[in-house]
Design a protein around this motif. Sequence first.
Motif, PDB file in Angstrom:
ATOM      1  N   HIS A  74      -7.451 -21.345  -2.781  1.00 23.89           N
ATOM      2  CA  HIS A  74      -6.602 -21.950  -1.751  1.00 23.89           C
ATOM      3  C   HIS A  74      -5.148 -21.528  -1.972  1.00 23.89           C
ATOM      4  O   HIS A  74      -4.313 -22.334  -2.402  1.00 23.89           O
ATOM      5  N   PRO A  75      -4.799 -20.290  -1.663  1.00 20.47           N
ATOM      6  CA  PRO A  75      -3.462 -19.781  -1.959  1.00 20.47           C
ATOM      7  C   PRO A  75      -2.345 -20.433  -1.149  1.00 20.47           C
ATOM      8  O   PRO A  75      -1.165 -20.300  -1.514  1.00 20.47           O
ATOM      9  N   ASP A  76      -2.695 -21.165  -0.087  1.00 25.13           N
ATOM     10  CA  ASP A  76      -1.671 -21.821   0.723  1.00 25.13           C
ATOM     11  C   ASP A  76      -1.332 -23.224   0.233  1.00 25.13           C
ATOM     12  O   ASP A  76      -0.497 -23.905   0.839  1.00 25.13           O
ATOM     13  N   LEU A 123      -8.799 -25.801 -12.283  1.00 16.95           N
ATOM     14  CA  LEU A 123      -7.709 -25.933 -11.320  1.00 16.95           C
ATOM     15  C   LEU A 123      -7.215 -24.548 -10.899  1.00 16.95           C
ATOM     16  O   LEU A 123      -6.862 -24.335  -9.738  1.00 16.95           O
ATOM     17  N   TYR A 124      -7.207 -23.631 -11.844  1.00 21.02           N
ATOM     18  CA  TYR A 124      -6.854 -22.242 -11.522  1.00 21.02           C
ATOM     19  C   TYR A 124      -7.807 -21.673 -10.466  1.00 21.02           C
ATOM     20  O   TYR A 124      -7.360 -21.036  -9.496  1.00 21.02           O
ATOM     21  N   HIS A 125      -9.099 -21.915 -10.633  1.00 20.87           N
ATOM     22  CA  HIS A 125     -10.068 -21.437  -9.637  1.00 20.87           C
ATOM     23  C   HIS A 125      -9.767 -22.015  -8.258  1.00 20.87           C
ATOM     24  O   HIS A 125      -9.843 -21.303  -7.240  1.00 20.87           O
ATOM     25  N   ALA A 172      -1.431 -17.042 -10.994  1.00 19.74           N
ATOM     26  CA  ALA A 172      -1.489 -17.550  -9.617  1.00 19.74           C
ATOM     27  C   ALA A 172      -0.099 -18.016  -9.220  1.00 19.74           C
ATOM     28  O   ALA A 172       0.489 -18.872  -9.882  1.00 19.74           O
ATOM     29  N   ASP A 173       0.422 -17.466  -8.143  1.00 23.58           N
ATOM     30  CA  ASP A 173       1.769 -17.823  -7.699  1.00 23.58           C
ATOM     31  C   ASP A 173       1.881 -19.291  -7.327  1.00 23.58           C
ATOM     32  O   ASP A 173       2.973 -19.870  -7.387  1.00 23.58           O
ATOM     33  N   ALA A 226     -14.406 -31.428  -3.917  1.00 25.92           N
ATOM     34  CA  ALA A 226     -12.944 -31.465  -3.756  1.00 25.92           C
ATOM     35  C   ALA A 226     -12.482 -30.797  -2.473  1.00 25.92           C
ATOM     36  O   ALA A 226     -11.308 -30.936  -2.091  1.00 25.92           O
ATOM     37  N   GLU A 227     -13.343 -30.101  -1.791  1.00 28.68           N
ATOM     38  CA  GLU A 227     -12.920 -29.317  -0.635  1.00 28.68           C
ATOM     39  C   GLU A 227     -12.356 -30.182   0.496  1.00 28.68           C
ATOM     40  O   GLU A 227     -11.426 -29.766   1.196  1.00 28.68           O
ATOM     41  N   ALA A 228     -12.900 -31.381   0.683  1.00 26.00           N
ATOM     42  CA  ALA A 228     -12.365 -32.262   1.734  1.00 26.00           C
ATOM     43  C   ALA A 228     -10.911 -32.634   1.449  1.00 26.00           C
ATOM     44  O   ALA A 228     -10.106 -32.799   2.369  1.00 26.00           O
ATOM     45  N   VAL A 229     -10.576 -32.768   0.176  1.00 26.00           N
ATOM     46  CA  VAL A 229      -9.192 -33.058  -0.207  1.00 26.00           C
ATOM     47  C   VAL A 229      -8.297 -31.867   0.098  1.00 26.00           C
ATOM     48  O   VAL A 229      -7.170 -32.020   0.599  1.00 26.00           O
ATOM     49  N   TYR A 230      -8.779 -30.676  -0.181  1.00 28.16           N
ATOM     50  CA  TYR A 230      -7.964 -29.490   0.057  1.00 28.16           C
ATOM     51  C   TYR A 230      -7.732 -29.251   1.548  1.00 28.16           C
ATOM     52  O   TYR A 230      -6.682 -28.725   1.942  1.00 28.16           O
ATOM     53  N   GLU A 231      -8.694 -29.629   2.367  1.00 24.85           N
ATOM     54  CA  GLU A 231      -8.480 -29.533   3.814  1.00 24.85           C
ATOM     55  C   GLU A 231      -7.299 -30.397   4.246  1.00 24.85           C
ATOM     56  O   GLU A 231      -6.465 -29.988   5.063  1.00 24.85           O
ATOM     57  N   ILE A 232      -7.219 -31.597   3.674  1.00 21.72           N
ATOM     58  CA  ILE A 232      -6.103 -32.495   3.981  1.00 21.72           C
ATOM     59  C   ILE A 232      -4.794 -31.929   3.426  1.00 21.72           C
ATOM     60  O   ILE A 232      -3.751 -31.938   4.096  1.00 21.72           O
ATOM     61  N   ALA A 233      -4.848 -31.439   2.200  1.00 13.84           N
ATOM     62  CA  ALA A 233      -3.644 -30.880   1.578  1.00 13.84           C
ATOM     63  C   ALA A 233      -3.080 -29.742   2.402  1.00 13.84           C
ATOM     64  O   ALA A 233      -1.860 -29.651   2.604  1.00 13.84           O
ATOM     65  N   GLN A 234      -3.949 -28.888   2.884  1.00 12.70           N
ATOM     66  CA  GLN A 234      -3.477 -27.759   3.690  1.00 12.70           C
ATOM     67  C   GLN A 234      -2.955 -28.215   5.042  1.00 12.70           C
ATOM     68  O   GLN A 234      -1.900 -27.756   5.496  1.00 12.70           O
ATOM     69  N   GLN A 235      -3.664 -29.125   5.685  1.00 15.66           N
ATOM     70  CA  GLN A 235      -3.259 -29.579   7.009  1.00 15.66           C
ATOM     71  C   GLN A 235      -1.908 -30.268   6.990  1.00 15.66           C
ATOM     72  O   GLN A 235      -1.080 -30.074   7.897  1.00 15.66           O
ATOM     73  N   TYR A 236      -1.663 -31.075   5.944  1.00 15.85           N
ATOM     74  CA  TYR A 236      -0.429 -31.867   5.893  1.00 15.85           C
ATOM     75  C   TYR A 236       0.609 -31.279   4.936  1.00 15.85           C
ATOM     76  O   TYR A 236       1.618 -31.927   4.657  1.00 15.85           O
ATOM     77  N   HIS A 237       0.348 -30.080   4.447  1.00 12.19           N
ATOM     78  CA  HIS A 237       1.302 -29.365   3.578  1.00 12.19           C
ATOM     79  C   HIS A 237       1.652 -30.197   2.350  1.00 12.19           C
ATOM     80  O   HIS A 237       2.826 -30.411   2.028  1.00 12.19           O
ATOM     81  N   LEU A 238       0.611 -30.634   1.626  1.00 19.89           N
ATOM     82  CA  LEU A 238       0.778 -31.472   0.451  1.00 19.89           C
ATOM     83  C   LEU A 238       0.336 -30.726  -0.805  1.00 19.89           C
ATOM     84  O   LEU A 238      -0.782 -30.209  -0.857  1.00 19.89           O
TER      85      LEU A 238
END
Length: 279
Positions: free
Chosen positions: A166-168, A159-161, A192-193, A130-142
């Motif tokens: 990925h707190p951002d 999902l909590y983990h 988790a906030d 899933a990490e490749a997805v999170y890279e995209i989510a962070q880059q594009y603020h999704l």
Amino acid sequence: MDIGDFMLIDTHVHIGKILDFEMRQEDVIYSMNRYGVDFALVSSVDAVEFDHAGHAIPKALQTSQDEVFKRTLAFARRYPDRIGVTPWMKLCAETPDDEFIRLLEENRELVYGIKLHPFHSRVAPDDPRAEAVYEIAQQYHLPVVSHTGGCEEARSIHLYHAAIKHPDIDFVMVHMDLGTDNSEAIELLGKADNLYGDTTWVPVKSTLKAIERWGSGKILFGSDNPIDGRDTYLHNKTGDRSLYQEYFNEFRAMISPEDYDNIMYRNAVRLFRIDLKQS
């Protein structure tokens, strides 16, 4: 049914046809018009990788991640003021490729989040895949919205983990552990906030418990519409009254107007950066 002065965003809507799912685009628009939904975030079940029993769907019957994304974008392009896209990621078989990034960048105004479905991909959100997805989510603020419930990979703890790592990135627990009493998911909301829940098939009593524990800012309205047909908001496939009638009516009287507005509208506007003009 009329929810009156409140605007309504459904953060969990589907299109597509696979397995026993058949969710038509025209039924989404009909139901939104009929039941007062102003905006919907849509993903396509055409990206399902495993059936309900956990068996892999033959590759010949599957559709590529990019093609599913294109189909969902085409729907949103027809109704840009009503429909937003949360592309469904095929975590087991694919990673986001150059074509996916191109589609995202060329249609960025239509894309509001990213959808995971650990039950139908059999890949947990804290799996390295899933990490490749999170890279995209962070880059594009999704934000990342994920099904929870039904198998080990789909438990909310995974999902909590991911949220802690990925707190951002904002994460939404769709269903808050479908088929359970929702207690584990509700407990995780306060740890988790950047972790939220949605109301899809969640009993009102569980949503009330979550509000009491953590406040109305932690919950978003979602439905799985039109999983029971174009009148999913009214009744289920057997004709019994839909859970969402309770959310549209009795639930509204159980909480303050501010809390109701948060759950049905404002939390979605904030998390997904939706810009709707109130009429």
